[in-house]
Design a protein around this motif. Structure first.
Motif, PDB file in Angstrom:
ATOM      1  N   ALA A 255       0.899  -1.260  -0.041  1.00 14.39           N
ATOM      2  CA  ALA A 255      -0.065   0.082  -0.022  1.00 14.39           C
ATOM      3  C   ALA A 255       0.810   1.299   0.171  1.00 14.39           C
ATOM      4  N   SER A 256       1.932   1.120   0.728  1.00  9.17           N
ATOM      5  CA  SER A 256       2.789   2.245   0.746  1.00  9.17           C
ATOM      6  C   SER A 256       3.462   2.603  -0.652  1.00  9.17           C
ATOM      7  N   ILE A 257       3.624   1.682  -1.421  1.00  8.71           N
ATOM      8  CA  ILE A 257       4.312   1.692  -2.545  1.00  8.71           C
ATOM      9  C   ILE A 257       3.223   2.258  -3.598  1.00  8.71           C
ATOM     10  N   ARG A 258       1.945   1.673  -3.549  1.00 12.08           N
ATOM     11  CA  ARG A 258       0.975   2.241  -4.249  1.00 12.08           C
ATOM     12  C   ARG A 258       0.483   3.744  -3.919  1.00 12.08           C
ATOM     13  N   SER A 259       0.709   4.047  -2.710  1.00 11.19           N
ATOM     14  CA  SER A 259       0.473   5.541  -2.374  1.00 11.19           C
ATOM     15  C   SER A 259       1.683   6.545  -2.878  1.00 11.19           C
ATOM     16  N   LEU A 260       2.737   5.928  -2.961  1.00 11.10           N
ATOM     17  CA  LEU A 260       4.105   6.916  -3.653  1.00 11.10           C
ATOM     18  C   LEU A 260       3.664   6.783  -4.824  1.00 11.10           C
ATOM     19  N   CYS A 261       3.004   5.989  -5.696  1.00 12.47           N
ATOM     20  CA  CYS A 261       2.760   5.866  -7.137  1.00 12.47           C
ATOM     21  C   CYS A 261       1.316   6.774  -7.347  1.00 12.47           C
ATOM     22  N   GLY A 262       0.591   7.160  -6.196  1.00 12.86           N
ATOM     23  CA  GLY A 262      -0.518   7.730  -6.660  1.00 12.86           C
ATOM     24  C   GLY A 262      -1.827   6.457  -7.065  1.00 12.86           C
ATOM     25  N   GLN A 263      -1.539   5.516  -6.680  1.00 22.08           N
ATOM     26  CA  GLN A 263      -2.351   4.614  -7.039  1.00 22.08           C
ATOM     27  C   GLN A 263      -3.027   3.779  -6.050  1.00 22.08           C
ATOM     28  N   LEU A 264      -3.037   4.375  -4.705  1.00 21.86           N
ATOM     29  CA  LEU A 264      -3.695   3.504  -3.659  1.00 21.86           C
ATOM     30  C   LEU A 264      -5.433   3.715  -3.681  1.00 21.86           C
ATOM     31  N   GLY A 265      -5.760   5.019  -4.104  1.00 22.19           N
ATOM     32  CA  GLY A 265      -6.944   5.325  -4.220  1.00 22.19           C
ATOM     33  C   GLY A 265      -7.862   4.233  -5.077  1.00 22.19           C
ATOM     34  N   ALA A 266      -7.049   3.854  -6.006  1.00 20.92           N
ATOM     35  CA  ALA A 266      -7.733   2.785  -7.040  1.00 20.92           C
ATOM     36  C   ALA A 266      -7.709   1.337  -6.467  1.00 20.92           C
ATOM     37  N   TYR A 267      -6.904   1.128  -5.686  1.00 22.29           N
ATOM     38  CA  TYR A 267      -6.397  -0.358  -5.072  1.00 22.29           C
ATOM     39  C   TYR A 267      -6.972  -0.574  -3.649  1.00 22.29           C
ATOM     40  N   GLY A 268      -6.850   0.418  -2.845  1.00 22.46           N
ATOM     41  CA  GLY A 268      -6.943   0.322  -1.462  1.00 22.46           C
ATOM     42  C   GLY A 268      -6.110  -0.731  -0.848  1.00 22.46           C
ATOM     43  N   ILE A 269      -6.331  -1.100   0.467  1.00 23.47           N
ATOM     44  CA  ILE A 269      -5.495  -2.197   0.929  1.00 23.47           C
ATOM     45  C   ILE A 269      -6.053  -3.504   0.823  1.00 23.47           C
ATOM     46  N   ARG A 270      -5.411  -4.334   0.380  1.00 23.47           N
ATOM     47  CA  ARG A 270      -5.983  -5.638   0.166  1.00 23.47           C
ATOM     48  C   ARG A 270      -5.012  -6.816   0.170  1.00 23.47           C
ATOM     49  N   ASP A 271      -4.988  -8.120   0.298  1.00 20.79           N
ATOM     50  CA  ASP A 271      -4.138  -9.168   0.771  1.00 20.79           C
ATOM     51  C   ASP A 271      -3.945  -9.858  -0.341  1.00 20.79           C
ATOM     52  N   THR A 272      -4.425  -9.576  -1.699  1.00 17.28           N
ATOM     53  CA  THR A 272      -4.147 -10.273  -2.832  1.00 17.28           C
ATOM     54  C   THR A 272      -2.802  -9.708  -3.466  1.00 17.28           C
ATOM     55  N   PRO A 273      -1.596 -10.446  -3.522  1.00 19.46           N
ATOM     56  CA  PRO A 273      -0.486  -9.996  -3.980  1.00 19.46           C
ATOM     57  C   PRO A 273      -0.348  -9.192  -5.441  1.00 19.46           C
ATOM     58  N   PRO A 274       0.214  -8.087  -5.590  1.00 16.62           N
ATOM     59  CA  PRO A 274       0.251  -7.523  -6.735  1.00 16.62           C
ATOM     60  C   PRO A 274       0.686  -8.133  -8.139  1.00 16.62           C
ATOM     61  N   PHE A 275       0.415  -7.819  -9.090  1.00 12.43           N
ATOM     62  CA  PHE A 275       0.425  -8.393 -10.226  1.00 12.43           C
ATOM     63  C   PHE A 275       1.060  -7.189 -11.430  1.00 12.43           C
ATOM     64  N   GLU A 276       2.191  -7.217 -11.935  1.00 13.59           N
ATOM     65  CA  GLU A 276       2.758  -6.250 -12.932  1.00 13.59           C
ATOM     66  C   GLU A 276       3.081  -7.125 -14.176  1.00 13.59           C
ATOM     67  N   ALA A 277       2.650  -6.488 -15.142  1.00 12.24           N
ATOM     68  CA  ALA A 277       2.905  -7.166 -16.741  1.00 12.24           C
ATOM     69  C   ALA A 277       3.483  -6.029 -17.540  1.00 12.24           C
ATOM     70  N   PRO A 278       4.612  -5.444 -17.482  1.00 13.89           N
ATOM     71  CA  PRO A 278       4.927  -4.399 -18.390  1.00 13.89           C
ATOM     72  C   PRO A 278       5.158  -4.984 -20.021  1.00 13.89           C
ATOM     73  N   HIS A 279       4.900  -4.136 -21.004  1.00 13.00           N
ATOM     74  CA  HIS A 279       5.134  -4.516 -22.287  1.00 13.00           C
ATOM     75  C   HIS A 279       6.476  -4.595 -22.689  1.00 13.00           C
ATOM     76  N   HIS A 280       6.812  -5.317 -23.889  1.00 12.54           N
ATOM     77  CA  HIS A 280       8.051  -5.900 -24.004  1.00 12.54           C
ATOM     78  C   HIS A 280       8.970  -4.609 -24.429  1.00 12.54           C
ATOM     79  N   THR A 281       8.264  -3.483 -24.845  1.00 13.23           N
ATOM     80  CA  THR A 281       8.961  -2.333 -25.282  1.00 13.23           C
ATOM     81  C   THR A 281       9.359  -1.451 -24.057  1.00 13.23           C
ATOM     82  N   ALA A 282       9.182  -1.985 -22.917  1.00 14.58           N
ATOM     83  CA  ALA A 282       9.619  -1.405 -21.527  1.00 14.58           C
ATOM     84  C   ALA A 282      11.050  -0.747 -21.518  1.00 14.58           C
ATOM     85  N   THR A 283      11.415   0.342 -20.991  1.00 18.56           N
ATOM     86  CA  THR A 283      13.076   0.437 -20.769  1.00 18.56           C
ATOM     87  C   THR A 283      13.340   0.320 -19.458  1.00 18.56           C
ATOM     88  N   VAL A 284      14.735   0.438 -19.266  1.00 19.87           N
ATOM     89  CA  VAL A 284      15.137  -0.052 -18.025  1.00 19.87           C
ATOM     90  C   VAL A 284      14.672   0.910 -16.978  1.00 19.87           C
TER      91      VAL A 284
END
Length: 510
Positions: A255-284
């Protein structure tokens, strides 16, 4: 001459620190300066604060105003200090009582009309304020829900600078324009907000599902290889649904990471592990973090305590893939920039998916494949040896030869698999209670050498001596063997467990 003060909180990554603001009003020509290593957006607070004070019916001092932000050696950034800057200046000007803001942290961005706008990163700030024993916090009203997540603090919410002045006993004239947190919330794909689908929706792939169960139980990294359209992405997207739920501490870290990224309002605090799937054109920078001045978190940090999925992994830039080597080993990423080093947590499970060749049809007899041999070599060479050596399991997701007319749900449900995973993780957590490890993937090499049965070690050493696996791979094989025995409810791994672990470790990409 007059002095006034206020308290705010700064962030470097997720590490918070108290900022003491002192405003000094002295004789001289009208001038307003902010010192103490402010960045560009913070330096622009001069105009926001002056305009907001005027909009609140308060006269700005027609003389020299200096605001110092201490500690002066720490870089300060962002607009979250606007309200504290205004409060310190008004305290020096005598508009606010000299002791009105004692033991109080003031946070918020100011608009030109005096409206207080929501800020990002409030949750880690609130947690730090509580640790420091500060009792009172003034926050934007649009951040109320996030502020109330932390118990033990007196939270005061304001939507306008004038409200703050009235709260502290001063007179103000203003008009409130309501601001919603949604106006500051960064976009989050709608699919990311839904719970993962069920494993029994994936047709066939029984062996792959069982292998992913082992990965979930032990925290192991996985590479899935197979022709397109056989369920690799479906399996990966459902993987968070079979992971053990996050504990209280992990929920607040995410939740702290999502708060820093401005996303906590969308997710809230939940016990489901996060899932990130960046596109293959992602930069370093987008993957591990970056940005000017002080680094911003990347996908590996947003995947902390969860899953980072790289679909079409060989299509990623080799430089991007190589950047994963350090966080896979250490569990954190250090982003070095001109103004310092920012350390972000990055303990995630890596799931990669790849086709057998660029065209995708290099399986079975290979008669449909149109790729030249050098194309195949170039395709998989992007997944370098050091990266593959850090991947515990390599799975072949084979073609499905038959589906039923009614398309019934097949195999175990995600809930049933998750219960098995939780049981196995409980066994591992009890075994490692004195070490603080949560799963087998975190076990140290010395512990594995000491506690793995001698016959199992003999098999691992034989593979090591014939160069089938590296030393790092040997430890990963032992961790896999321990996970397999945990799922079966046995006390220690046997020869069957290590044979299976070796087969999962060294499986060919075909």
């Amino acid at each position: 001459m007059a002095l006034g003060g206020a308290l705010s909180v700064g962030l470097v990554g997720l590490k918070a620190f108290i900022i003491q603001l002192q405003a000094f009003i002295s004789p001289g020509l009208p001038f307003f300066s902010i010192i103490g290593l402010p960045d560009a957006s913070l330096s622009e607070a001069r105009e926001r604060v002056k305009s907001a004070c005027t909009a609140s019916g308060v006269s700005w001092p027609a003389t020299r105003v200096t605001v110092n932000m201490s500690p002066a050696s720490m870089p300060k950034r962002g607009s979250s200090h606007d309200l504290a800057i205004a409060a310190s200046v008004l305290s020096a000007a005598g508009v606010i009582g000299p002791r009105a803001l004692e033991n109080t942290v003031v946070l918020g961005e100011l608009n030109l009309d005096g409206t207080v706008l929501p800020i990002n990163g409030l949750l880690p700030i609130m947690l730090h304020v509580k640790e420091q024993g500060i009792e009172n916090v003034i926050v934007p009203r649009a951040n109320r829900d996030e502020a109330e997540l932390v118990d033990g603090l007196r939270v005061f919410c304001v939507s306008h600078l004038g409200e703050l002045l009235e709260m502290l006993g001063a007179h103000a004239t203003y008009e409130v324009h309501e601001v919603h947190a949604d106006s500051q919330k960064r976009d989050v794909p709608e699919a990311d907000l839904t719970l993962p689908g069920d494993m029994n929706e994936v047709v066939g792939q029984r062996e792959a599902k069982e292998a992913l169960t082992i990965a979930a139980a032990g925290g192991h990294h996985v590479l899935m290889t197979g022709p397109p359209g056989m369920g690799k992405t479906m399996l990966a997207s459902r993987f968070p649904g079979i992971l053990a739920p996050l504990d209280h501490q992990e929920q607040f870290e995410v939740a702290s990471i999502r708060s820093l990224c401005g996303q906590l309002g969308a997710y809230g605090i939940r016990d489901t592990p996060p899932f990130e799937a960046p596109h293959h054109t992602a930069t370093v920078a987008s993957l591990v973090g970056g940005g000017a001045g002080i680094g911003e978190p990347g996908a590996v940090t947003r995947a902390h305590c969860g899953v980072l999925f790289l679909d079409e992994a060989p299509e990623f830039s080799p430089r991007v893939l190589q950047s994963l080597r350090e966080p896979l080993e250490s569990g954190f990423v250090a982003v070095s920039r001109s103004k310092g080093v920012t350390i972000f947590p990055a303990r995630f499970q890596l799931i990669m998916a790849a086709n057998p060749c660029p065209c995708g049809y290099g399986f079975g007899t290979g008669e449909r494949c149109t790729c030249r041999e050098k194309d195949r070599i170039r395709y998989f060479s992007r997944l370098s040896g050091p990266i593959l050596d850090r991947v515990d399991m390599q799975l072949s997701v084979n073609p499905v030869s038959h589906i039923g007319a009614a398309a019934p749900q097949e195999g175990e449900s995600s809930e049933h698999i998750r219960n098995r995973v939780i049981a196995a993780r409980t066994i591992a957590a009890q075994r490692f209670a004195s070490f603080g490890w949560a799963c087998n993937a975190q076990a140290s090499g010395s512990w594995l050498r000491e506690h793995t049965p001698a016959p199992v070690l003999a098999v691992v050493n034989k593979s090591l001596s014939t160069y089938q696996i590296s030393l790092r791979g040997a430890y990963r094989v032992m961790r896999l063997a321990w996970t397999i025995c945990d799922l079966d409810g046995r006390g220690s791994p046997n020869l069957d467990d290590v044979d299976r672990a070796l087969s999962l470790r060294t499986q060919e990409n075909a």
